[in-house]
Motif scaffolding. Structure first.
Motif, PDB file in Angstrom:
ATOM      1  N   MET A  49       0.801  -1.230  -0.018  1.00 17.80           N
ATOM      2  CA  MET A  49       0.036  -0.092  -0.042  1.00 17.80           C
ATOM      3  C   MET A  49       0.893   1.330  -0.154  1.00 17.80           C
ATOM      4  O   MET A  49       2.064   1.285   0.576  1.00 17.80           O
ATOM      5  CB  MET A  49      -0.957   0.069   0.993  1.00 17.80           C
ATOM      6  N   GLU A  52      -1.282   7.050   1.347  1.00 22.22           N
ATOM      7  CA  GLU A  52      -2.939   7.195   1.586  1.00 22.22           C
ATOM      8  C   GLU A  52      -3.582   6.103   1.627  1.00 22.22           C
ATOM      9  O   GLU A  52      -4.490   6.031   2.218  1.00 22.22           O
ATOM     10  CB  GLU A  52      -3.470   8.006  -0.061  1.00 22.22           C
ATOM     11  N   GLU A  53      -3.198   4.949   1.002  1.00 20.47           N
ATOM     12  CA  GLU A  53      -3.913   3.854   1.155  1.00 20.47           C
ATOM     13  C   GLU A  53      -3.732   3.208   2.488  1.00 20.47           C
ATOM     14  O   GLU A  53      -4.592   2.639   3.340  1.00 20.47           O
ATOM     15  CB  GLU A  53      -3.464   2.754   0.221  1.00 20.47           C
ATOM     16  N   LYS A  54      -2.537   3.233   3.164  1.00 16.56           N
ATOM     17  CA  LYS A  54      -2.177   3.298   4.434  1.00 16.56           C
ATOM     18  C   LYS A  54      -2.888   3.699   5.562  1.00 16.56           C
ATOM     19  O   LYS A  54      -3.408   3.283   6.471  1.00 16.56           O
ATOM     20  CB  LYS A  54      -0.734   2.922   4.789  1.00 16.56           C
ATOM     21  N   GLU A  56      -5.908   5.191   5.097  1.00 12.57           N
ATOM     22  CA  GLU A  56      -7.259   4.711   4.858  1.00 12.57           C
ATOM     23  C   GLU A  56      -7.501   3.343   5.749  1.00 12.57           C
ATOM     24  O   GLU A  56      -8.286   3.226   6.388  1.00 12.57           O
ATOM     25  CB  GLU A  56      -7.552   4.619   3.625  1.00 12.57           C
ATOM     26  N   TYR A  57      -6.521   2.557   5.617  1.00 16.11           N
ATOM     27  CA  TYR A  57      -6.448   1.347   6.102  1.00 16.11           C
ATOM     28  C   TYR A  57      -6.469   1.553   7.821  1.00 16.11           C
ATOM     29  O   TYR A  57      -7.250   0.791   8.395  1.00 16.11           O
ATOM     30  CB  TYR A  57      -5.447   0.263   5.813  1.00 16.11           C
ATOM     31  N   ARG A 312      -9.820  -3.680  -1.810  1.00 14.88           N
ATOM     32  CA  ARG A 312      -9.582  -2.418  -2.733  1.00 14.88           C
ATOM     33  C   ARG A 312      -8.212  -1.913  -2.259  1.00 14.88           C
ATOM     34  O   ARG A 312      -7.373  -1.703  -3.361  1.00 14.88           O
ATOM     35  CB  ARG A 312     -10.680  -1.122  -2.509  1.00 14.88           C
ATOM     36  N   LEU A 313      -7.856  -1.909  -1.207  1.00 11.74           N
ATOM     37  CA  LEU A 313      -6.737  -1.362  -0.687  1.00 11.74           C
ATOM     38  C   LEU A 313      -5.484  -2.350  -0.626  1.00 11.74           C
ATOM     39  O   LEU A 313      -4.254  -2.177  -1.231  1.00 11.74           O
ATOM     40  CB  LEU A 313      -6.594  -0.817   0.662  1.00 11.74           C
ATOM     41  N   THR A 314      -5.969  -3.639  -0.542  1.00 13.64           N
ATOM     42  CA  THR A 314      -4.786  -4.484  -0.600  1.00 13.64           C
ATOM     43  C   THR A 314      -4.467  -5.325  -2.008  1.00 13.64           C
ATOM     44  O   THR A 314      -3.524  -6.055  -2.169  1.00 13.64           O
ATOM     45  CB  THR A 314      -5.089  -5.766   0.496  1.00 13.64           C
TER      46      THR A 314
END
Length: 558
Positions: A49, A52-54, A56-57, A312-314
């Motif tokens: 990730m 930004e993805e991290k 959100e997670y 979606r994120l992973t």
């Protein structure tokens, strides 16, 4: 299989086996949960990730209820470092959430780690070094004493750096590859680290015992945990943690038995994402407790939404049969299973029991955001009348008579078998309407009226072959008189076998639905359904539908 002699048991059982954990029936309270999705899980992704993805997670993990979250290995890369600094500098870590970071027992890595932690409200610094026979001999080529020196030098440096760095720090130590380590050696190295850190009630230390590689059956792992728990120094000031991997497919069992054996804390990931076969799945662990009436202290009340964000994120997927989260885990295709579930749901509605006990459903799918419609009973050629009837009743409010459900069940199964596919609820409903509802050929019902001086003598307007005509009949009741008029006109006989009616809520308008089964002279039963705003008209339409079924079948035979 060939080469079986190539393999030997590489784990070490405790010298004294204590099985106190076997006396416990179930886990009575939730452990301290630590999500390692953003470190252990992230490093296992094909594409890790981005920042930004991290973020959100991390936000999702907080919303689920995690109070400890391992956010990375900040000395490993600039991305990891930047992520941790972003969390701290943007004040994105809630006051009741502790972050955790991982570090090897190497000076430059430890110092870089504390640099990344400046200003942290509360952080666990997780120190590890490998201790197993295989790692000592093959990777490090060091003696036990040298491995202990690595651990102790790191432990001392953690204390030093913590005193020099702004922030609030707690220490954790893992003898990595614990499961391949002689149990007495694992105990010795952990105790020596504890001697350095001197844990107290105000500042307890976490000792984490990872199944870095799952090597034994779960009961052996539990015995290892129990031995460590009973022989560890400063035990009242130690939080004993487990970190099971899933190489043998027993990660959940390892964690559950480990908790029975004394573990107070569990490190794992959502849906078990991790290297090789993955980490222990915290979703499964938590909902297993939930199924026993124990609050897991994590919220999985909307599993579908969590899965959407997770996938979606992973870029990973949750398998269709994955416990609790999989698309099909609550789904029954088998006719006998469907029948039992449908009856269990009806029994629950009637009796309102205090506890959930529906056959084949461990928990109520609604409690984790799943729906009865489309999730529990799905229809294919293996399905039965109970399940097909349940789908019609749940989604469309149609409560078919038992024998009609059986008749319709065979009809649906034949369609599914012929098309070799699962049928969706709308397709099942369309089949039902086509086969039974308000049928107009070869004889179409137009209207009826009763003679003014006799309610049981009727004039019925029908249309057949494009021609409208009136027919008359009398009987013991309104429907009977219409039925007699129809039999006289057609020159045939049948007997009314089943009649059922009920209100049907569709959209903003309440309608009535009627079902009629008639027995022809050869003993065959034909079914019809009528739907109308008027209950009497719906009954007449049901009768005409059944008669049209009979005529069509007779014509087909001739």
């Amino acid at each position: 299989m060939k080469n079986v002699n190539k393999y030997a048991r590489g784990y070490f059982a405790p010298p004294k086996t204590s099985l106190k954990w076997t006396q416990k029936e179930y886990i009575t309270e939730a452990p301290i949960w630590c999500s390692v999705d953003l470190r252990d899980g992230n490093q296992a992704l094909i594409v890790p990730m981005n920042l930004e993805e991290k973020l959100e997670y991390f936000k999702m993990l907080v919303e689920i209820g995690f109070k400890e979250i391992e956010v990375g290995f900040p000395a490993a890369s600039e991305t990891e470092f930047a992520f941790l600094r972003t969390l701290i500098e943007r004040d994105l870590i809630p006051d009741d959430v502790t972050i955790q970071v991982l570090t090897q027992s190497r000076e430059h890595i430890i110092r870089k780690t504390f640099e990344s932690l400046k200003g942290a409200k509360k952080a666990v610094v997780h120190l590890y070094n490998s201790t197993s026979v295989a790692q000592r001999e093959q990777v490090f080529r060091k003696s036990k004493e040298e491995i202990i020196d690595i651990a102790l030098s790191g432990a001392k440096l953690l204390k030093e750096c913590a005193e020099e760095t702004e922030g609030n720090f707690q220490f954790q130590y893992s003898p990595e590859s614990f499961t391949g380590t002689e149990i007495e050696f694992a105990l010795d190295i952990c105790n020596q680290v504890l001697d350095v850190w001197q844990p107290t009630a105000e500042n307890p230390v976490i000792i984490n015992l990872p199944a870095t590689v799952s090597m034994s059956m779960p009961h052996v792992y539990a015995s290892q945990i129990e031995y460590m728990s009973e022989n560890m120094k400063f035990r009242e000031h130690v939080i004993l943690s487990v970190h099971p991997h899933n190489d043998r497919g027993t990660g959940v069992a390892d964690a559950e038995l480990g908790m029975l054996a004394g573990a107070q804390r569990v490190e794992g990931t959502l849906f078990g994402n991790g290297e090789r076969t993955g980490n222990v799945d915290i979703v499964t662990l938590a909902l297993n407790m939930y199924s026993h009436g124990v609050d897991p202290k994590l919220s999985f009340e909307n599993i579908p939404e969590i899965i959407t964000v997770y996938e979606r994120l992973t870029k990973m997927s949750v398998g269709e049969r994955h416990p609790y989260g999989g698309e099909l885990v609550f789904t029954a295709f088998s006719g006998s299973h469907q029948d039992a579930i449908a009856k269990g749901m009806k029994w629950r509605e009637e009796k309102e029991p205090p506890h959930w006990s529906v056959p084949y459903l461990l928990i109520d799918p609604m409690d984790i955001g799943r729906q009865y419609e489309g999730d529990i009973i799905r229809i294919n050629s293996q399905s039965g009348k109970g399940g097909i009837g349940y789908v019609l009743q749940l989604k469309y409010g149609l409560d078919l008579p038992a024998k009609m459900r059986e008749h319709f069940g065979y009809c649906v199964k034949n369609v599914s078998d012929h098309q070799q596919k699962e049928l969706m609820p709308d397709e099942i409903y369309d089949i039902f309407v086509k086969e039974y509802v308000n049928l107009k050929t070869p004889v179409e019902f137009v209207k009826y009226r009763f003679k003014e001086d006799d309610d049981f003598e009727t004039i019925v307007t029908i249309r057949s072959g494009g021609e409208a005509k009136e027919i008359t009949g009398s009987g013991d009741g309104r429907l009977d008189s219409i039925s007699n008029a129809l039999q006289t006109h057609l020159g045939t006989t049948y007997s009314d076998l089943v009649y059922k009616e009920h209100a049907l809520e569709t959209g903003s308008k309440s309608q009535a639905v009627s079902y009629i089964g008639i027995k022809a002279s050869d003993g065959t039963v034909y079914w019809g359904c009528g739907i109308d705003v008027d209950i009497m008209t719906s009954s007449v339409k049901a009768l005409f539908s059944a008669v049209n079924q009979m005529i069509g079948n007779t014509n087909g035979k001739s």
